[in-house]
Design a protein around this motif. Structure first.
Motif, PDB file in Angstrom:
ATOM      1  N   TRP A   3      57.554  62.324  41.166  1.00 36.20           N
ATOM      2  CA  TRP A   3      57.448  63.444  42.015  1.00 36.20           C
ATOM      3  C   TRP A   3      57.424  62.920  43.372  1.00 36.20           C
ATOM      4  O   TRP A   3      57.568  63.607  44.392  1.00 36.20           O
ATOM      5  CB  TRP A   3      55.724  64.242  41.693  1.00 36.20           C
ATOM      6  CG  TRP A   3      55.919  65.011  40.702  1.00 36.20           C
ATOM      7  CD1 TRP A   3      55.645  65.001  39.487  1.00 36.20           C
ATOM      8  CD2 TRP A   3      56.475  66.401  40.761  1.00 36.20           C
ATOM      9  NE1 TRP A   3      56.128  66.229  38.697  1.00 36.20           N
ATOM     10  CE2 TRP A   3      56.490  67.070  39.699  1.00 36.20           C
ATOM     11  CE3 TRP A   3      56.850  67.098  41.826  1.00 36.20           C
ATOM     12  CZ2 TRP A   3      56.739  68.531  39.384  1.00 36.20           C
ATOM     13  CZ3 TRP A   3      57.246  68.289  41.931  1.00 36.20           C
ATOM     14  CH2 TRP A   3      57.095  69.283  40.409  1.00 36.20           C
ATOM     15  N   TYR A  59      51.567  64.588  36.278  1.00 37.38           N
ATOM     16  CA  TYR A  59      52.117  64.422  37.484  1.00 37.38           C
ATOM     17  C   TYR A  59      52.507  63.139  37.922  1.00 37.38           C
ATOM     18  O   TYR A  59      51.276  62.184  38.556  1.00 37.38           O
ATOM     19  CB  TYR A  59      51.310  65.210  38.804  1.00 37.38           C
ATOM     20  CG  TYR A  59      51.886  65.668  40.086  1.00 37.38           C
ATOM     21  CD1 TYR A  59      52.206  66.851  40.051  1.00 37.38           C
ATOM     22  CD2 TYR A  59      52.152  64.662  41.040  1.00 37.38           C
ATOM     23  CE1 TYR A  59      52.795  67.493  41.264  1.00 37.38           C
ATOM     24  CE2 TYR A  59      52.671  65.161  42.016  1.00 37.38           C
ATOM     25  CZ  TYR A  59      53.052  66.617  42.392  1.00 37.38           C
ATOM     26  OH  TYR A  59      53.929  66.802  43.560  1.00 37.38           O
ATOM     27  N   GLU A 111      52.054  69.269  34.746  1.00 42.73           N
ATOM     28  CA  GLU A 111      52.313  68.543  35.773  1.00 42.73           C
ATOM     29  C   GLU A 111      51.664  68.825  37.073  1.00 42.73           C
ATOM     30  O   GLU A 111      52.076  69.691  37.878  1.00 42.73           O
ATOM     31  CB  GLU A 111      53.747  68.177  36.091  1.00 42.73           C
ATOM     32  CG  GLU A 111      54.474  67.534  35.001  1.00 42.73           C
ATOM     33  CD  GLU A 111      56.249  67.105  35.057  1.00 42.73           C
ATOM     34  OE1 GLU A 111      56.505  66.719  36.194  1.00 42.73           O
ATOM     35  OE2 GLU A 111      56.797  67.538  33.984  1.00 42.73           O
TER      36      GLU A 111
END
Length: 642
Positions: free
Chosen positions: A459, A455, A178
């Motif tokens: 997030w 990612y 990530e």
């Protein structure tokens, strides 16, 4: 002394003959050259290396210069002490197979294979198997002897050499995968980290040739690997990934015979990279006798808006109702469902979903990394998995999301595969989160619907950095992470989570096409979808999640991308502007068959929170220019006029 140098030269010429064996792809565009030093006596040994040439117009250009090969066991080295013995006749690899989910339904595993046999200085054998495809190269190591005891495989000298000045997009290695894929032309990262995760993308100097390096077909007898260019910024060595702590093994413990994973290099124009199925091509075929129960689909997902929402029965009900309204087949009940309150428990939630015609999925902590959140440690052993999966089958759950794995070492590879095998026995689909990147398992175990290892939009909950980087990141992922397998980014969010997004509504809508995932988790609040205008709302009700065919129409990492995906008789197009300034994206309809097509286009409106709708007709070869806002985007649906 003047006679020593001619004698030394004569000795070298007698001892070694440089054998440069070649394998050429079926379309003649890729040429693999293996350099082996064939000794004229039995006491002369050296290192084996390879290089790759690509035919650009009328001549071959070097895309991977001379690169060393080799592998090391605790009891034997097979590195700089190899002697070439023989090579097999070229063997045609030709296999057509079907994928249940992914970028392409029918795939061709078609290439040319050769096996090269070596012995080391102790006369122990090593085979290196090479395959050359129209879109790349794959190779693996094989130990053919049998052993009565476990053998430790501890390292490789495999190194990918690239020309100096090559453009590259690499992710600093983390076992969750990530992170971003920042551009570099030096091979060095801003934070001085020199270990990189797969996949790794390279554009070779000024040539229109791209290389994406990864690996595939990892079994319980392999660990996953990473790349390191610490010693030389242009030499990427394959390293076995380190575990999170000192109590887990590195490398591989195995009986012989044994083979490594396939080391893969997808090679060609940027469209060849995006459209490639090389990762699944070299992976083992599906062995399930029955697969009709495996059904990709869209999922309503509670975590993004309410990260502890699944312990609230009423919120789970709301997301089930969202799935009903949007015609999505699944609802995911995320972490802490084991402590659900506010009107019902997990059984009540599952029964409510089923009463509405929605199939429930449930989250699990793998139990290998963090003890929280719960439920954890319900899947760690065969006995626990059997009990839990039997219960899920009984109450009517269709899939599991397993989270928080603990690294890329061999025991984790075995754990992933054990989950996939055992889940298949109970006809349960799987989503891996906090996990390693795809390595071809979706072909071998088609109940694997998707993997995070990105990612993604969650997030926005954790850090502010995605706000400014999302557009550039979203236009890099189609050329990197999503090439190698389904990607659970959890896209298409119009409202804000803890940190805002500044991508346009058109950009967010386009992620449903640009990003491929067998389970596509739509992440926003119910009201964000309910309040959409009719056309984008209807689009999200019908957009597929698995595809018959995929075409890259235009793009460049971090700047822009236009992807066309076909399902049945319809083409779906998604386009993203990765820049902070407005940009015109150009669609060339040369990919269409003959005839006329109706196009419904949903693009950026006057501002980033509005849409503009157009209906038009196109035919093969037409050009359409679409103006996009900064960080904007569009979708289009094409239907052939009968």
């Amino acid at each position: 002394m003047k006679y020593i140098y001619p004698l030394l030269s004569l000795f070298i010429s007698i001892s070694f003959t440089i054998n440069a064996q070649e394998i050429v792809s079926p379309n003649k565009k890729i040429k693999l050259i293996i350099n082996s030093k064939k000794a004229s006596d039995q006491n002369s040994f050296a290192q084996v290396s390879f290089k790759i040439m690509y035919k650009n117009k009328s001549e071959y250009v070097e895309v991977i210069p001379d690169s060393p090969l080799g592998i090391e066991r605790s009891d034997q080295k097979f590195t700089d002490n190899l002697q070439f013995i023989s090579e097999s006749e070229p063997k045609e690899v030709n296999q057509n197979y079907e994928m249940i989910s992914g970028k392409q339904k029918w795939c061709d595993n078609a290439g040319t294979e050769k096996v090269f046999k070596y012995v080391n200085s102790n006369r122990e054998p090593l085979n290196i198997v090479f395959r050359v495809y129209n879109d790349g190269v794959a190779f693996r190591y094989e130990f053919t002897d049998k052993s009565d005891a476990l053998v430790d495989i501890i390292d490789e000298t495999t190194t990918y050499t690239i020309p100096s000045g090559t453009n590259r997009w690499l992710q600093s290695y983390t076992d969750s995968y990530e992170d971003f894929f920042p551009f570099s032309d030096t091979g060095k990262s801003a934070d001085n980290k020199q270990e990189w995760g797969f996949p790794a993308l390279f554009k070779v100097n000024n040539n229109p040739v791209w290389v994406l390096i990864s690996e595939a077909n990892i079994t319980e007898n392999n660990c996953a690997a990473k790349l390191s260019n610490l010693k030389n910024p242009n030499a990427y060595k394959v390293c076995y990934a380190s575990p999170r702590d000192n109590f887990r093994q590195t490398g591989v413990k195995t009986m012989l015979p044994w083979n490594s994973q396939w080391h893969t290099l997808i090679i060609g124009e940027l469209s060849d990279i995006v459209e490639s199925t090389l990762i699944t091509d070299v992976s083992e075929p599906n062995t399930l006798k029955k697969t009709s129960w495996i059904k990709p689909g869209a999922v309503s997902w509670i975590y993004w808006a309410y990260n502890r929402g699944s312990k609230d029965y009423q919120k789970v009900v709301a997301y089930t109702d969202l799935a009903v309204e949007m015609k999505w087949p699944y609802v995911l009940i995320d972490w802490e469902w084991d402590v659900m309150t506010n009107g019902g428990d997990i059984i009540a939630a599952v029964n409510y979903a089923k009463s509405k015609g929605i199939k429930p999925l449930m989250w699990y902590n793998s139990g290998t990394a963090w003890l929280e959140p719960t439920p954890n440690d319900r899947l760690l052993t065969a006995e626990k998995r059997d009990k839990e999966l039997a219960w899920l089958k009984k109450i009517g759950v269709y899939g599991i999301k397993v989270d928080f794995f603990a690294g890329d070492q061999q025991d984790m590879m075995k754990y992933y595969l054990d989950i996939l095998k055992d889940a298949a026995k109970y006809q349960i689909m799987v989503n891996f989160h906090g996990a390693t990147v795809p390595r071809g398992w979706a072909r071998t175990y088609p109940n694997l619907m998707t993997t995070e290892a990105v990612y993604g939009a969650e997030w926005y909950n954790n850090k502010p950095v995605l706000t400014s980087k999302a557009a550039e990141h979203n236009t890099t992922l189609p050329f990197t992470r999503n090439v190698i397998g389904s990607m659970d980014y959890t896209p298409v969010t119009f409202s804000d989570s803890q940190h805002p997004h500044i991508t346009s509504y058109g950009h967010e809508l386009a992620l449903s096409v640009v990003f491929e995932s067998g389970f596509q988790h739509f992440a926003d609040k119910p009201e964000a979808y309910y309040n959409l205008p009719a056309e984008p709302k209807e689009f999200l009700k019908n957009v597929p999640v698995c595809w018959d065919n995929t075409k890259l129409l235009d793009g460049y990492p971090g700047e822009k991308v236009i992807i066309a995906r076909k399902k049945g008789n319809q083409w779906y197009l998604g386009g993203l502007n990765g820049k902070d300034t407005g940009q015109t994206l150009k669609i060339n309809f040369s990919f269409l068959e003959k005839g006329n097509f109706n196009v419904k286009l949903i693009k950026d409106g006057e501002n980033d929170k509005s849409f503009s709708i157009e209906v038009l007709k196109v035919k093969k070869g037409d050009i359409l220019n679409i103006g996009c806002l900064p960080r904007g985007g569009f979708v289009a649906v094409l239907d052939k006029i009968k």
